[in-house]
Design a protein around this motif. Structure first.
Motif, PDB file in Angstrom:
ATOM      1  N   CYS A 140     -12.964  15.940 -32.940  1.00 10.90           N
ATOM      2  CA  CYS A 140     -12.663  14.410 -31.475  1.00 10.90           C
ATOM      3  C   CYS A 140     -12.401  15.279 -29.808  1.00 10.90           C
ATOM      4  O   CYS A 140     -13.306  14.747 -29.317  1.00 10.90           O
ATOM      5  CB  CYS A 140     -11.703  13.252 -31.806  1.00 10.90           C
ATOM      6  SG  CYS A 140     -11.350  12.412 -32.799  1.00 10.90           S
ATOM      7  N   THR A 141     -12.163  16.465 -30.148  1.00  8.93           N
ATOM      8  CA  THR A 141     -12.401  17.450 -28.675  1.00  8.93           C
ATOM      9  C   THR A 141     -13.852  17.579 -28.061  1.00  8.93           C
ATOM     10  O   THR A 141     -14.557  16.613 -27.009  1.00  8.93           O
ATOM     11  CB  THR A 141     -11.383  18.477 -28.915  1.00  8.93           C
ATOM     12  OG1 THR A 141     -10.062  18.580 -29.386  1.00  8.93           O
ATOM     13  CG2 THR A 141     -11.856  19.025 -27.622  1.00  8.93           C
ATOM     14  N   ALA A 235     -12.818   9.464 -37.047  1.00  8.48           N
ATOM     15  CA  ALA A 235     -12.230   8.824 -35.960  1.00  8.48           C
ATOM     16  C   ALA A 235     -10.314   9.010 -36.579  1.00  8.48           C
ATOM     17  O   ALA A 235      -9.179   9.108 -35.648  1.00  8.48           O
ATOM     18  CB  ALA A 235     -12.215   7.533 -35.720  1.00  8.48           C
ATOM     19  N   ALA A 238      -8.009  11.224 -35.438  1.00  5.18           N
ATOM     20  CA  ALA A 238      -7.539  11.622 -34.104  1.00  5.18           C
ATOM     21  C   ALA A 238      -6.582  11.026 -33.621  1.00  5.18           C
ATOM     22  O   ALA A 238      -5.651  10.899 -34.610  1.00  5.18           O
ATOM     23  CB  ALA A 238      -8.645  11.124 -33.344  1.00  5.18           C
ATOM     24  N   ARG A 240      -5.930  10.205 -31.204  1.00  9.21           N
ATOM     25  CA  ARG A 240      -5.161   8.812 -30.177  1.00  9.21           C
ATOM     26  C   ARG A 240      -4.848   7.688 -31.345  1.00  9.21           C
ATOM     27  O   ARG A 240      -4.300   7.202 -30.743  1.00  9.21           O
ATOM     28  CB  ARG A 240      -6.460   8.180 -29.861  1.00  9.21           C
ATOM     29  CG  ARG A 240      -6.936   7.184 -29.244  1.00  9.21           C
ATOM     30  CD  ARG A 240      -7.737   6.378 -28.904  1.00  9.21           C
ATOM     31  NE  ARG A 240      -8.293   7.185 -27.280  1.00  9.21           N
ATOM     32  CZ  ARG A 240      -7.304   6.749 -25.844  1.00  9.21           C
ATOM     33  NH1 ARG A 240      -7.123   5.643 -25.907  1.00  9.21           N
ATOM     34  NH2 ARG A 240      -7.879   7.623 -25.129  1.00  9.21           N
TER      35      ARG A 240
END
Length: 342
Positions: A140-141, A235, A238, A240
Motif C-alpha cells: 500500500c506504500t 487492502a 493495510a 489503515r
C-alpha cells in the motif's frame, strides 16, 4: 405509529441520520446532504467561477457521489466550473479493471470528459507486478505514493486548476488516528486541511470532508447511483484497516466521534521546536515533495534496480541499502574486468 420527518414536512421518516440522529424522509435527507456539501464548498471558498476541476474518480461510492453532487450543485448554484473525471489505473487485476467500467458509466451518465492514466505508462510497473516483487506487506506504500503523484501528473497533463478528491469524514478521522499512532507530526499538521495549496503544486480540495461514510452510502442508494463496492484485493493488509476498525468501535459508542477527531486534528498545536519538513519540488521528476529525491522516485529506483524495499522505512536505511548495492556492482565489474585480462 409512524415517525414523521423532523423538518415538519408532513412526510413519514424513513432515515435516521448517522451524523445527527435526525429522523428524515428521503427528500429532506437528500436535500440536507447536498446543502451541507454546498455550505462546505462556499464556506471554505474551494472553487471560483471559471475553474477547471479534475474529479479523482475511482468508481467507488465516494468519488461517484462527489461527481454527482458537484455536477448537481454546479448547475443549481451556478458555480461556473468545468468538471473532468480523472482516473488512475493501478493495474490490479479483478479490482481496478472492473471499477473503471463503473467510471466509464459515470462518464456517460454525468456527461463529463474522462481521462485514464495507468501506472504502467507512467512508471513502467503495475501493482500486480509490484506485489509479486515486494509481497503483500508494504504494498500500500507503493500504491499510495504512486497514486498521489499520478493524480498530479494527470492534472498537469489536463491543465486543470485543481483536483477534487472524495475523502470523507471517516477517511480524515482515520488519517488523524494513524498519524497520532505513528507520531507523524508533519502529516498530522496538514491531514485535516480541506484544501492543500503549495508552491508549484496543483491544489487539492475535499468537498466531502464533513460527510459521514454511512451517509454517502445512503445518499448513493436513494439517488440510485451506480458505483463499484468491491474492496481492493490488497487492502486487508493495510495499516489503515486497524485505524478503521478502531474508529468503527468508537462510533458505536459515540456517533459524533468522527467529527470530534477531525476537530481535534484541526486545533492540535505543536511546539515551535518541532521540525516540520518543507515541501518543495523533486529534482528528478519535478513534482511536489518534502524530500530529495521524492518518495515516488526512490520507490521506482528500488523497483528498477531489483531493490523493492529501498524506499520502505527511514531514508538512512535506504541510503545504506543503495550504497551496498553500488558496492556489489563495482565488485562484479572489477571481477569481470580481471577475468577478461586473462
Amino acid at each position: 405509529m409512524p415517525i414523521l420527518c423532523k423538518t415538519a414536512c408532513g412526510k413519514r421518516a424513513i432515515i435516521k441520520r448517522p451524523k445527527t440522529g435526525d429522523a428524515l424522509c428521503r427528500e429532506c435527507f437528500l436535500g440536507a446532504f447536498e446543502a451541507e456539501i454546498h455550505h462546505t464548498i462556499t464556506d471554505n471558498a474551494l472553487f471560483t467561477p471559471g475553474m477547471t476541476v479534475a474529479i479523482a474518480a475511482s468508481g467507488g461510492k465516494d468519488s461517484t457521489v462527489l461527481a454527482y453532487v458537484l455536477k448537481t450543485l454546479n448547475e443549481r448554484h451556478n458555480y461556473g466550473l468545468k468538471l473532468i473525471l480523472l482516473s488512475i489505473d493501478e493495474g490490479i487485476t479483478g479490482y481496478r479493471d472492473d471499477s473503471l467500467e463503473t467510471v466509464k458509466q459515470n462518464r456517460d451518465d454525468y456527461e463529463m470528459p474522462l481521462k485514464i492514466l495507468s501506472y504502467e505508462e507512467l512508471y513502467g510497473w503495475t501493482m500486480d507486478r509490484i506485489v509479486s516483487e515486494i509481497g503483500k506487506n508494504n504494498n500500500c506504500t507503493f500504491c499510495g505514493v504512486f497514486r498521489r503523484q499520478a493524480l498530479d501528473r494527470g492534472a498537469k497533463l489536463l491543465g486543470v486548476d485543481c483536483i477534487a478528491t472524495g475523502h470523507n469524514a471517516d477517511d480524515i478521522a482515520e488519517t488523524v488516528l494513524m498519524n497520532v499512532l505513528r507520531g507523524d507530526t508533519a502529516r498530522l499538521r496538514r491531514c485535516t486541511d480541506i484544501k492543500t495549496v503549495g508552491e508549484d503544486a496543483i491544489p487539492r480540495m475535499k468537498p466531502l470532508k464533513y460527510a459521514y461514510e454511512k451517509e454517502i452510502v445512503m445518499y448513493a442508494y436513494h439517488r440510485k447511483l451506480v458505483y463499484f463496492s468491491t474492496e481492493c484485493v490488497f487492502a486487508p493488509n493495510a495499516y489503515r484497516g486497524h485505524a478503521r476498525a478502531y474508529l468503527k468501535d468508537l462510533e458505536r459508542i459515540r456517533p459524533s466521534v468522527i467529527i470530534d477527531i477531525i476537530l481535534s486534528g484541526e486545533q492540535m498545536a505543536f511546539r515551535d521546536t518541532v521540525k516540520v519538513p518543507t515541501r518543495g519540488t523533486c529534482e528528478k521528476c519535478g513534482f511536489v515533495s518534502s524530500q530529495q529525491p521524492c518518495k515516488a522516485c526512490v520507490l521506482l529506483e528500488g523497483l528498477n534496480k531489483g531493490l523493492p524495499k529501498l524506499g520502505i522505512g527511514k531514508k538512512s536505511k535506504g541510503d545504506r541499502m543503495l550504497a551496498e548495492h553500488e558496492k556489489q556492482l563495482v565488485a562484479r565489474m572489477n571481477a569481470h574486468s580481471v577475468k577478461n585480462d586473462f
